[in-house]
Design a protein around this motif. Structure first.
Motif, PDB file in Angstrom:
ATOM      1  N   ASP A  31       0.716  -1.216  -0.063  1.00  0.00           N
ATOM      2  CA  ASP A  31      -0.066   0.007  -0.082  1.00  0.00           C
ATOM      3  C   ASP A  31       0.696   1.228   0.302  1.00  0.00           C
ATOM      4  N   GLU A  32       1.729   1.223   0.592  1.00  0.00           N
ATOM      5  CA  GLU A  32       2.959   2.443   0.830  1.00  0.00           C
ATOM      6  C   GLU A  32       3.379   2.745  -0.514  1.00  0.00           C
ATOM      7  N   ILE A  33       3.695   1.705  -1.396  1.00  0.00           N
ATOM      8  CA  ILE A  33       4.349   1.966  -2.660  1.00  0.00           C
ATOM      9  C   ILE A  33       3.245   2.466  -3.688  1.00  0.00           C
ATOM     10  N   THR A  34       2.140   1.685  -3.589  1.00  0.00           N
ATOM     11  CA  THR A  34       0.960   1.927  -4.400  1.00  0.00           C
ATOM     12  C   THR A  34       0.625   3.371  -4.397  1.00  0.00           C
ATOM     13  N   ASP A  35       0.694   3.726  -3.012  1.00  0.00           N
ATOM     14  CA  ASP A  35       0.324   5.522  -2.729  1.00  0.00           C
ATOM     15  C   ASP A  35       1.532   6.259  -3.458  1.00  0.00           C
ATOM     16  N   LEU A  36       2.686   5.941  -3.193  1.00  0.00           N
ATOM     17  CA  LEU A  36       3.808   6.970  -3.724  1.00  0.00           C
ATOM     18  C   LEU A  36       3.655   6.800  -5.594  1.00  0.00           C
ATOM     19  N   ILE A  37       3.259   5.620  -6.035  1.00  0.00           N
ATOM     20  CA  ILE A  37       3.003   5.478  -7.620  1.00  0.00           C
ATOM     21  C   ILE A  37       1.998   6.360  -7.962  1.00  0.00           C
ATOM     22  N   LYS A  38       0.864   6.317  -7.253  1.00  0.00           N
ATOM     23  CA  LYS A  38      -0.620   7.175  -7.299  1.00  0.00           C
ATOM     24  C   LYS A  38       0.042   8.628  -7.459  1.00  0.00           C
ATOM     25  N   GLN A  39       0.860   9.039  -6.477  1.00  0.00           N
ATOM     26  CA  GLN A  39       1.133  10.363  -6.254  1.00  0.00           C
ATOM     27  C   GLN A  39       2.255  10.664  -7.313  1.00  0.00           C
ATOM     28  N   LYS A  40       2.771   9.664  -8.335  1.00  0.00           N
ATOM     29  CA  LYS A  40       3.604   9.947  -9.323  1.00  0.00           C
ATOM     30  C   LYS A  40       4.975  10.448  -8.627  1.00  0.00           C
ATOM     31  N   LYS A  41       5.271   9.875  -7.467  1.00  0.00           N
ATOM     32  CA  LYS A  41       6.571   9.940  -6.895  1.00  0.00           C
ATOM     33  C   LYS A  41       7.516   8.682  -7.226  1.00  0.00           C
ATOM     34  N   TYR A  42       8.070   8.482  -8.375  1.00  0.00           N
ATOM     35  CA  TYR A  42       8.548   7.388  -8.739  1.00  0.00           C
ATOM     36  C   TYR A  42      10.006   7.268  -8.120  1.00  0.00           C
ATOM     37  N   LYS A  43      10.662   8.258  -7.827  1.00  0.00           N
ATOM     38  CA  LYS A  43      11.989   8.110  -7.126  1.00  0.00           C
ATOM     39  C   LYS A  43      11.723   7.325  -5.813  1.00  0.00           C
ATOM     40  N   GLU A  44      10.953   7.928  -5.170  1.00  0.00           N
ATOM     41  CA  GLU A  44      10.774   7.315  -3.906  1.00  0.00           C
ATOM     42  C   GLU A  44      10.189   6.016  -3.697  1.00  0.00           C
ATOM     43  N   ALA A  45       9.161   5.539  -4.920  1.00  0.00           N
ATOM     44  CA  ALA A  45       8.720   4.315  -5.194  1.00  0.00           C
ATOM     45  C   ALA A  45       9.730   3.364  -5.387  1.00  0.00           C
ATOM     46  N   LEU A  46      10.710   3.600  -6.386  1.00  0.00           N
ATOM     47  CA  LEU A  46      11.829   2.687  -6.836  1.00  0.00           C
ATOM     48  C   LEU A  46      12.585   2.638  -5.693  1.00  0.00           C
ATOM     49  N   GLU A  47      13.082   3.831  -5.036  1.00  0.00           N
ATOM     50  CA  GLU A  47      13.786   3.334  -3.596  1.00  0.00           C
ATOM     51  C   GLU A  47      13.436   2.500  -2.826  1.00  0.00           C
ATOM     52  N   LYS A  48      12.098   2.300  -2.575  1.00  0.00           N
ATOM     53  CA  LYS A  48      11.521   1.470  -1.539  1.00  0.00           C
ATOM     54  C   LYS A  48      11.528   0.004  -2.299  1.00  0.00           C
ATOM     55  N   ILE A  49      11.178   0.006  -3.481  1.00  0.00           N
ATOM     56  CA  ILE A  49      11.444  -1.183  -4.193  1.00  0.00           C
ATOM     57  C   ILE A  49      12.926  -1.891  -4.041  1.00  0.00           C
ATOM     58  N   GLY A  50      13.497  -1.158  -4.317  1.00  0.00           N
ATOM     59  CA  GLY A  50      15.038  -1.584  -4.245  1.00  0.00           C
ATOM     60  C   GLY A  50      15.482  -2.197  -3.061  1.00  0.00           C
ATOM     61  N   ASN A  51      14.933  -1.198  -1.764  1.00  0.00           N
ATOM     62  CA  ASN A  51      15.060  -1.539  -0.308  1.00  0.00           C
ATOM     63  C   ASN A  51      14.180  -2.957  -0.061  1.00  0.00           C
ATOM     64  N   GLU A  52      13.093  -3.286  -0.733  1.00  0.00           N
ATOM     65  CA  GLU A  52      12.455  -4.367  -0.223  1.00  0.00           C
ATOM     66  C   GLU A  52      12.749  -5.672  -1.180  1.00  0.00           C
ATOM     67  N   SER A  53      13.767  -5.537  -2.038  1.00  0.00           N
ATOM     68  CA  SER A  53      14.351  -6.439  -2.903  1.00  0.00           C
ATOM     69  C   SER A  53      13.319  -7.245  -3.603  1.00  0.00           C
ATOM     70  N   LYS A  54      12.431  -6.412  -4.312  1.00  0.00           N
ATOM     71  CA  LYS A  54      11.504  -6.839  -5.220  1.00  0.00           C
ATOM     72  C   LYS A  54      12.071  -7.458  -6.357  1.00  0.00           C
ATOM     73  N   THR A  55      11.636  -8.520  -6.979  1.00  0.00           N
ATOM     74  CA  THR A  55      12.080  -9.005  -8.137  1.00  0.00           C
ATOM     75  C   THR A  55      11.705  -8.264  -9.171  1.00  0.00           C
ATOM     76  N   VAL A  56      12.372  -8.159 -10.299  1.00  0.00           N
ATOM     77  CA  VAL A  56      12.299  -6.921 -11.451  1.00  0.00           C
ATOM     78  C   VAL A  56      12.222  -8.021 -12.644  1.00  0.00           C
TER      79      VAL A  56
END
Length: 138
Positions: free
Chosen positions: A112-137
């Motif tokens: 929910d935290e990352i999807t909220d960032l995406i909705k707000q178009k805060k892609y930099k913060e969203a990508l940082e969180k994705i990297g921190n959570e080690s999501k598989t790309v």
């Protein structure tokens, strides 16, 4: 005969009423944990900070909005980050015109935290969180 009609009409009425109620209830519940997919063009993977900064600067000089995303011990340099795949594909044409090589990537998140960032178009913060959570790309 009259009672049968009343009973049938009441049964229809209540079935429509309860069906509508459950439909609205599950529609609201279903949207609370939504997933979002980000599409992007990866233009490089860098281990050394100096090389990363040089490539980032060159892309920015050519008019691209560039983001970084940690992937283990390397950092991916991406641009064309968007929820809309068509917009990412438009940027692919610009990258190709300027002789950049790239790989199309996408990442789907349900946090929910990352999807909220995406909705707000805060892609930099969203990508940082994705990297921190080690999501598989993929």
């Amino acid at each position: 005969m009259n009672r049968k009609r009343i009973i049938i009409l009441l049964a229809l009425f209540f079935s429509i009423l309860f069906s509508s109620f459950y439909y609205m209830l599950f529609s609201v519940i279903g949207t609370s944990s939504s997933q979002k997919t980000l599409h992007m063009n990866q233009v490089g993977l860098y281990k050394e900070e100096k090389n990363l900064e040089e490539a980032k600067q060159k892309l920015e000089e050519d008019g691209f909005r560039v983001y970084q995303m940690k992937q283990g011990d390397v950092t991916a340099l991406v641009c064309g980050v968007n929820e809309d795949k068509k917009k990412t594909e438009e940027e692919q044409k610009e990258l190709a015109d300027k002789n950049y090589s790239f790989i199309e990537k996408s990442v789907t998140v349900s946090s929910d935290e990352i999807t909220d960032l995406i909705k707000q178009k805060k892609y930099k913060e969203a990508l940082e969180k994705i990297g921190n959570e080690s999501k598989t790309v993929k």
